[in-house]
Design an enzyme around this catalytic site. Structure first.
Site, PDB file in Angstrom:
ATOM      1  N   GLU A  12     -21.558   0.979   9.689  1.00 25.06           N
ATOM      2  CA  GLU A  12     -21.036  -0.378   9.614  1.00 25.06           C
ATOM      3  C   GLU A  12     -19.582  -0.350   9.191  1.00 25.06           C
ATOM      4  O   GLU A  12     -19.169   0.508   8.411  1.00 25.06           O
ATOM      5  CB  GLU A  12     -21.839  -1.195   8.606  1.00 25.06           C
ATOM      6  CG  GLU A  12     -23.296  -1.345   8.977  1.00 25.06           C
ATOM      7  CD  GLU A  12     -24.086  -2.106   7.923  1.00 25.06           C
ATOM      8  OE1 GLU A  12     -23.481  -2.582   6.935  1.00 25.06           O
ATOM      9  OE2 GLU A  12     -25.295  -2.238   8.087  1.00 25.06           O
ATOM     10  N   MET A  15     -16.320  -3.794   4.639  1.00 24.70           N
ATOM     11  CA  MET A  15     -15.941  -5.181   4.393  1.00 24.70           C
ATOM     12  C   MET A  15     -15.501  -5.296   2.938  1.00 24.70           C
ATOM     13  O   MET A  15     -16.292  -5.023   2.029  1.00 24.70           O
ATOM     14  CB  MET A  15     -17.130  -6.113   4.667  1.00 24.70           C
ATOM     15  CG  MET A  15     -17.554  -6.105   6.116  1.00 24.70           C
ATOM     16  SD  MET A  15     -19.111  -6.957   6.443  1.00 24.70           S
ATOM     17  CE  MET A  15     -18.870  -8.534   5.705  1.00 24.70           C
ATOM     18  N   HIS A  45     -39.005 -16.188   2.449  1.00 22.65           N
ATOM     19  CA  HIS A  45     -40.336 -16.748   2.198  1.00 22.65           C
ATOM     20  C   HIS A  45     -40.944 -17.317   3.479  1.00 22.65           C
ATOM     21  O   HIS A  45     -42.134 -17.140   3.750  1.00 22.65           O
ATOM     22  CB  HIS A  45     -40.260 -17.828   1.122  1.00 22.65           C
ATOM     23  CG  HIS A  45     -41.565 -18.475   0.845  1.00 22.65           C
ATOM     24  ND1 HIS A  45     -42.563 -17.852   0.133  1.00 22.65           N
ATOM     25  CD2 HIS A  45     -42.055 -19.688   1.197  1.00 22.65           C
ATOM     26  CE1 HIS A  45     -43.602 -18.658   0.058  1.00 22.65           C
ATOM     27  NE2 HIS A  45     -43.327 -19.773   0.696  1.00 22.65           N
ATOM     28  N   ASP A  59     -34.658  -7.224   1.694  1.00 26.05           N
ATOM     29  CA  ASP A  59     -33.395  -6.498   1.577  1.00 26.05           C
ATOM     30  C   ASP A  59     -32.256  -7.302   2.187  1.00 26.05           C
ATOM     31  O   ASP A  59     -31.387  -6.755   2.867  1.00 26.05           O
ATOM     32  CB  ASP A  59     -33.508  -5.106   2.196  1.00 26.05           C
ATOM     33  CG  ASP A  59     -32.449  -4.160   1.659  1.00 26.05           C
ATOM     34  OD1 ASP A  59     -31.916  -4.421   0.565  1.00 26.05           O
ATOM     35  OD2 ASP A  59     -32.133  -3.169   2.336  1.00 26.05           O
TER      36      ASP A  59
END
Length: 70
Positions: A12, A15, A45, A59
């Site tokens: 990735e 950032m 949820h 996560d």
């Protein structure tokens, strides 16, 4: 994605900023401080309820921004 020596890697882009983890792999959650964080936790949820309590998205993490007032 990158493939090397029979291994797959995901890389990735970096950032800069304050990183926040909203829940972890065991389902522990942060105390939400704004509507955005409430929504992120509600989504986790919702996935559990929608899948008849068989799946749970966990996560969840991201960058803290001015949108959240932090």
């Amino acid at each position: 994605h990158w493939h090397s020596d029979d291994q797959w890697l995901t890389i990735e882009r970096y950032m800069a900023g304050d990183f926040r983890k909203y829940n972890n792999n065991t389902g522990e959650e942060i105390a939400p401080c704004c509507g955005l964080e409430d929504t992120v936790l509600a989504f986790s949820h919702w996935t559990y309820e929608y899948s008849c309590r068989e799946l749970l998205v966990l996560d969840l993490q991201g960058m803290v921004s001015a949108f959240c007032g932090l």
